[in-house]
Design a protein around this motif. Structure first.
Motif, PDB file in Angstrom:
ATOM      1  N   SER A  99       0.924  -1.012  -0.305  1.00  0.00           N
ATOM      2  CA  SER A  99       0.102  -0.243   0.445  1.00  0.00           C
ATOM      3  C   SER A  99       1.288   1.277  -0.346  1.00  0.00           C
ATOM      4  CB  SER A  99      -1.301  -0.197   1.223  1.00  0.00           C
ATOM      5  OG  SER A  99      -0.286   0.024   2.094  1.00  0.00           O
ATOM      6  N   ASP A 100       0.275   2.240  -0.586  1.00  0.00           N
ATOM      7  CA  ASP A 100       1.122   3.465  -0.419  1.00  0.00           C
ATOM      8  C   ASP A 100       1.298   4.130   1.214  1.00  0.00           C
ATOM      9  OD1 ASP A 100       2.071   5.328  -1.875  1.00  0.00           O
ATOM     10  OD2 ASP A 100       0.015   6.937  -1.331  1.00  0.00           O
ATOM     11  N   ARG A 103       4.308   2.117   2.258  1.00  0.00           N
ATOM     12  CA  ARG A 103       5.517   2.471   1.441  1.00  0.00           C
ATOM     13  C   ARG A 103       5.868   3.786   1.531  1.00  0.00           C
ATOM     14  NH1 ARG A 103       6.276   6.268  -2.348  1.00  0.00           N
ATOM     15  NH2 ARG A 103       8.363   5.426  -4.071  1.00  0.00           N
ATOM     16  N   ARG A 104       5.364   4.632   2.418  1.00  0.00           N
ATOM     17  CA  ARG A 104       4.757   5.681   3.276  1.00  0.00           C
ATOM     18  C   ARG A 104       5.812   6.149   4.107  1.00  0.00           C
ATOM     19  NH1 ARG A 104       2.169   9.782  -0.600  1.00  0.00           N
ATOM     20  NH2 ARG A 104       2.274  11.590   0.694  1.00  0.00           N
ATOM     21  N   ILE A 131       8.801  10.384  -1.567  1.00  0.00           N
ATOM     22  CA  ILE A 131       6.951  10.287  -0.483  1.00  0.00           C
ATOM     23  C   ILE A 131       6.116  10.878  -1.758  1.00  0.00           C
ATOM     24  CG2 ILE A 131       6.486  10.692   1.363  1.00  0.00           C
ATOM     25  CD1 ILE A 131       9.012  10.299   2.793  1.00  0.00           C
ATOM     26  N   SER A 134       4.968  10.739  -4.812  1.00  0.00           N
ATOM     27  CA  SER A 134       3.374   9.881  -4.740  1.00  0.00           C
ATOM     28  C   SER A 134       2.464  10.695  -4.139  1.00  0.00           C
ATOM     29  CB  SER A 134       3.484   8.598  -3.930  1.00  0.00           C
ATOM     30  OG  SER A 134       4.171   8.767  -2.583  1.00  0.00           O
ATOM     31  N   ASP A 137       2.770  15.417   1.173  1.00  0.00           N
ATOM     32  CA  ASP A 137       2.774  14.720   2.605  1.00  0.00           C
ATOM     33  C   ASP A 137       3.861  15.750   3.459  1.00  0.00           C
ATOM     34  OD1 ASP A 137       3.414  12.964   4.950  1.00  0.00           O
ATOM     35  OD2 ASP A 137       5.654  13.308   4.679  1.00  0.00           O
TER      36      ASP A 137
END
Length: 184
Positions: A99-100, A103-104, A131, A134, A137
């Motif tokens: 999942s994103d 990953r983050r 990061i 995608s 953040d």
């Protein structure tokens, strides 16, 4: 036999038997599980990090995406402060993340280790940029502002701030103020 060896505190003997048996097992999943038992026993009962690491890695040779072995190596390297090895494991986990969000989170950990433990600001920048690649953040943007400013990467800092101007709810006045300070 295993429970008897454990009850008698004969962990080294148990590991020796498992080491002898593991290569002979034809079932890859069973072999992987025996390798994990060796590693767990070595780490938990003997505090033998070298043997644990060796066998966690062997378990990964059988199944490169075996999460329990990756998690164990992550924990082991973190507790022994083996930052390069920890980063290697985290990068593997980033590649395997399903999942994103996962990953983050892993990339955040990579960035913090790069900056705080290895004093590798370029490595931290790379992780934070991945990061942001995608999606926005706030924590990564703030960290990149700080890192770009320290490195004198004014064009990158200006581009980062400008990219934030297009976001809904962005504090345009504050961003323009910061952009003005960068341009000075």
């Amino acid at each position: 036999m295993e429970s008897l060896a454990r009850a008698a505190g004969r962990h080294k003997d148990l590991i020796a038997v498992f080491r002898e048996v593991a290569p002979k097992l034809l079932d890859a999943e069973l072999q992987r599980d025996v390798l994990m038992r060796i590693a767990d026993t070595a780490l938990t009962n003997l505090n033998d990090t070298a043997t644990a690491r060796e066998h966690f890695e062997k378990a990964l040779e059988n199944q490169a995406d075996f999460a329990p072995a990756l998690d164990a190596l992550e924990s082991l390297h973190e507790s022994t402060q083996q930052w390069d090895e920890l980063l290697s494991v985290l990068r593997r986990k980033v590649e395997l993340a399903d999942s994103d969000a996962a990953r983050r989170a892993l990339l955040h950990k990579v960035a913090r280790i790069q900056e705080e433990r290895r004093d590798d600001r370029a490595g931290a920048v790379e992780a934070y940029e991945a990061i942001l690649g995608s999606g926005f953040d706030a924590e990564s943007a703030t960290a990149l502002e700080r890192l770009y400013a320290r490195a004198g990467r004014w064009d990158d800092l200006a581009n980062l701030l400008e990219s934030q101007l297009t976001r809904d709810g962005a504090d345009a006045a504050a961003l323009h103020h910061r952009l003005g300070r960068v341009a000075m």
